[in-house]
Design an enzyme around this catalytic site. Structure first.
Site, PDB file in Angstrom:
ATOM      1  N   ARG A  13       0.890  -1.175   0.000  1.00 11.41           N
ATOM      2  CA  ARG A  13       0.000   0.000   0.000  1.00 11.41           C
ATOM      3  C   ARG A  13       0.918   1.212   0.000  1.00 11.41           C
ATOM      4  O   ARG A  13       1.708   1.380   0.940  1.00 11.41           O
ATOM      5  CB  ARG A  13      -0.915  -0.010   1.222  1.00 11.41           C
ATOM      6  CG  ARG A  13      -1.587   1.319   1.475  1.00 11.41           C
ATOM      7  CD  ARG A  13      -2.704   1.243   2.508  1.00 11.41           C
ATOM      8  NE  ARG A  13      -3.884   0.616   1.936  1.00 11.41           N
ATOM      9  CZ  ARG A  13      -5.104   0.679   2.459  1.00 11.41           C
ATOM     10  NH1 ARG A  13      -5.300   1.344   3.585  1.00 11.41           N
ATOM     11  NH2 ARG A  13      -6.119   0.087   1.874  1.00 11.41           N
ATOM     12  N   HIS A  31      -7.251   1.207  -6.487  1.00  9.51           N
ATOM     13  CA  HIS A  31      -7.463   0.306  -5.349  1.00  9.51           C
ATOM     14  C   HIS A  31      -8.167  -0.939  -5.887  1.00  9.51           C
ATOM     15  O   HIS A  31      -9.348  -1.177  -5.644  1.00  9.51           O
ATOM     16  CB  HIS A  31      -8.316   1.013  -4.301  1.00  9.51           C
ATOM     17  CG  HIS A  31      -8.289   0.376  -2.941  1.00  9.51           C
ATOM     18  ND1 HIS A  31      -7.541  -0.755  -2.641  1.00  9.51           N
ATOM     19  CD2 HIS A  31      -8.927   0.717  -1.788  1.00  9.51           C
ATOM     20  CE1 HIS A  31      -7.729  -1.073  -1.367  1.00  9.51           C
ATOM     21  NE2 HIS A  31      -8.570  -0.205  -0.832  1.00  9.51           N
ATOM     22  N   GLN A  59     -10.195  -3.363  -3.715  1.00 12.78           N
ATOM     23  CA  GLN A  59     -11.504  -2.817  -3.374  1.00 12.78           C
ATOM     24  C   GLN A  59     -12.471  -3.006  -4.545  1.00 12.78           C
ATOM     25  O   GLN A  59     -13.635  -3.363  -4.358  1.00 12.78           O
ATOM     26  CB  GLN A  59     -11.369  -1.325  -3.038  1.00 12.78           C
ATOM     27  CG  GLN A  59     -12.663  -0.700  -2.557  1.00 12.78           C
ATOM     28  CD  GLN A  59     -13.118  -1.269  -1.228  1.00 12.78           C
ATOM     29  OE1 GLN A  59     -12.343  -1.332  -0.279  1.00 12.78           O
ATOM     30  NE2 GLN A  59     -14.367  -1.689  -1.138  1.00 12.78           N
ATOM     31  N   ASP A  89     -17.090   7.542  -1.325  1.00 16.01           N
ATOM     32  CA  ASP A  89     -15.853   7.356  -0.561  1.00 16.01           C
ATOM     33  C   ASP A  89     -15.588   8.676   0.157  1.00 16.01           C
ATOM     34  O   ASP A  89     -16.250   9.699  -0.107  1.00 16.01           O
ATOM     35  CB  ASP A  89     -14.706   6.992  -1.526  1.00 16.01           C
ATOM     36  CG  ASP A  89     -13.374   6.688  -0.823  1.00 16.01           C
ATOM     37  OD1 ASP A  89     -13.367   6.491   0.412  1.00 16.01           O
ATOM     38  OD2 ASP A  89     -12.337   6.645  -1.522  1.00 16.01           O
ATOM     39  N   CYS A 144     -16.513   2.100   0.469  1.00 15.02           N
ATOM     40  CA  CYS A 144     -15.370   1.208   0.713  1.00 15.02           C
ATOM     41  C   CYS A 144     -14.958   1.196   2.183  1.00 15.02           C
ATOM     42  O   CYS A 144     -14.300   0.260   2.623  1.00 15.02           O
ATOM     43  CB  CYS A 144     -14.202   1.642  -0.154  1.00 15.02           C
ATOM     44  SG  CYS A 144     -13.642   3.322   0.188  1.00 15.02           S
ATOM     45  N   ARG A 175     -14.012  -8.159   1.128  1.00 12.93           N
ATOM     46  CA  ARG A 175     -12.592  -7.884   0.878  1.00 12.93           C
ATOM     47  C   ARG A 175     -11.746  -9.139   1.128  1.00 12.93           C
ATOM     48  O   ARG A 175     -10.777  -9.391   0.415  1.00 12.93           O
ATOM     49  CB  ARG A 175     -12.108  -6.725   1.762  1.00 12.93           C
ATOM     50  CG  ARG A 175     -12.641  -5.340   1.361  1.00 12.93           C
ATOM     51  CD  ARG A 175     -12.070  -4.899   0.016  1.00 12.93           C
ATOM     52  NE  ARG A 175     -10.624  -5.006   0.030  1.00 12.93           N
ATOM     53  CZ  ARG A 175      -9.795  -4.059   0.484  1.00 12.93           C
ATOM     54  NH1 ARG A 175     -10.288  -2.903   0.910  1.00 12.93           N
ATOM     55  NH2 ARG A 175      -8.490  -4.237   0.469  1.00 12.93           N
TER      56      ARG A 175
HETATM   57  N1   CP Z   1     -11.359   0.036   2.202  1.00  9.47           N
HETATM   58  C1   CP Z   1     -10.089  -0.061   2.658  1.00  9.47           C
HETATM   59  O1   CP Z   1      -9.121  -0.258   1.907  1.00  9.47           O
HETATM   60  O2   CP Z   1      -9.983   0.049   4.006  1.00  9.47           O
HETATM   61  P1   CP Z   1      -8.622   0.153   4.846  1.00  9.47           P
HETATM   62  O3   CP Z   1      -7.983   1.466   4.474  1.00  9.47           O
HETATM   63  O4   CP Z   1      -9.059   0.087   6.279  1.00  9.47           O
HETATM   64  O5   CP Z   1      -7.728  -0.979   4.454  1.00  9.47           O
HETATM   65  N1  NVA Z   2      -9.711   7.011  -1.200  1.00  8.39           N
HETATM   66  C1  NVA Z   2      -9.360   6.531   0.116  1.00  8.39           C
HETATM   67  C2  NVA Z   2      -9.660   5.074   0.239  1.00  8.39           C
HETATM   68  C3  NVA Z   2      -9.407   4.488   1.593  1.00  8.39           C
HETATM   69  C4  NVA Z   2      -9.653   3.004   1.654  1.00  8.39           C
HETATM   70  C5  NVA Z   2      -7.901   6.831   0.396  1.00  8.39           C
HETATM   71  O1  NVA Z   2      -7.066   6.693  -0.508  1.00  8.39           O
HETATM   72  O2  NVA Z   2      -7.593   7.222   1.520  1.00  8.39           O
END
Ligand code: CP
Ligand code: NVA
Length: 303
Positions: free
Chosen positions: A97, A124, A127, A216, A259, A287
């Site tokens: 990530r 993502h 997701q 989101d 999400c 997920r």
């Molecule tokens: N939706 C999602 O990716 O959640 P987290 O940031 O908690 O992993």
């Molecule tokens: N768009 C958000 C998604 C979190 C799961 C971010 O990047 O923070």
């Protein structure tokens, strides 16, 4: 060897197959990670992604190794390429990530095992898989159905839109100017499958005819300094009872998806996320199932 950096790293048939693998009994997948490790490197916080990936690795017979980004220090302690080459000798798969999508792309270019994008500034895809599985379970066949995404066109909406177009859905984005998809982006996404994509500045217009309204956070991780300005700009894009009521199709009222994490009172109201059309808990739990499905696929498991 295959990587999963984008939804579009899968063909349309493979996307369907990964969703089928996600729904297959765990025992039917064999233990394709038996004796193998999976490195999970996080430059940003996580609840769903870390826990769903760790559990999915265990369910496939492997061993997850969580590491904070600062510990590895991409391009600080050593180069992304050196990390990729060393970790490829320990692990059956790498997952990260990251802030910059370039980091996962460079990991994939230097790794000799599959690399999974666990969220970047660009996309993502994990997701996106869970979002499509949740819609398939709730709506039935997706081809011809409409999904609206209201808010910031970001990593989540990009992967959702790509996957939805691949499976023949009509995507309607409702985003304010400056936070919307460019014409080039809309054209690019429309090439991925039989579905369509359109964009509207007005949220009520965007949700017309939608079977699902998805949103989101207005302020993604790393954008915290812009929170006040974004809260002002996105105010009228809140998914509240009135906006959800403006959606729906011949099959009935629209479902709500997010999400998570959700900021109640900002992008969604409490009554909508807690309401009987909300799919967010199933979506979050999916997920883990989709993470298992895609990792099994990357290890060569086929239906
Ligand atoms: N939706 C999602 O990716 O959640 P987290 O940031 O908690 O992993
Ligand atoms: N768009 C958000 C998604 C979190 C799961 C971010 O990047 O923070």
């Amino acid at each position: 060897m295959r990587h999963f950096l984008e939804i579009t790293d899968l063909t349309i048939d493979e996307l369907d197959e990964v969703l089928d693998l996600a729904e297959a009994p765990i025992e039917a997948l064999g233990r394709p990670l038996e004796g193998g490790g999976v490195a999970l490197v996080f430059e940003k916080p996580s609840n769903r992604t870390r826990h769903s990936m760790e559990m999915a690795v265990v369910q496939l017979g492997g061993h997850p190794v969580y590491t904070r980004g600062e510990e590895v220090g991409f391009d600080v302690r050593e180069s992304v390429e050196d990390v990729a080459r060393i970790m490829s000798g320990y692990h059956a798969m790498l997952a990260a990530r990251v802030f910059s999508h370039q980091v996962v792309a460079r990991l994939a270019a230097s790794a000799s095992v599959p690399v999974v994008n666990m969220l970047s500034d660009h996309s993502h895809p994990l997701q996106g898989l869970a979002d499509l599985l949740t819609m398939r379970q709730s709506l039935g066949p997706l081809r011809g159905r409409t999904v609206a995404y209201v808010g910031d066109h970001n990593n989540v909406s990009r992967s959702l839109a790509e996957a939805s177009v691949m499976l023949g859905m009509h995507v309607r984005l409702g985003c304010p100017a400056g936070y919307d998809a460019s014409d080039g982006e809309l054209a690019r996404i429309s090439t991925f499958g039989p579905g369509t994509i359109e964009q509207f500045a007005d949220p009520a217009t965007a949700v017309a005819g939608a079977a699902v309204v998805h949103t989101d956070t207005w302020t993604s991780m790393g954008q915290e300094a812009e929170k006040a300005e974004r809260t002002e700009i996105f105010g009228r894009y809140q998914v509240n009872r009135a906006l959800l009521a403006a959606a729906g199709d011949v099959h009935g009222e629209a479902y709500f998806m997010h999400c998570l994490p959700a900021y109640r009172g900002f992008e969604v109201t409490d009554d909508v996320i807690e309401g009987d059309r909300s799919l967010v808990w199933r979506q979050g739990h999916n997920r883990m199932h989709t993470a298992r499905g895609v990792m099994a696929f990357l290890r060569g498991v086929r239906q």
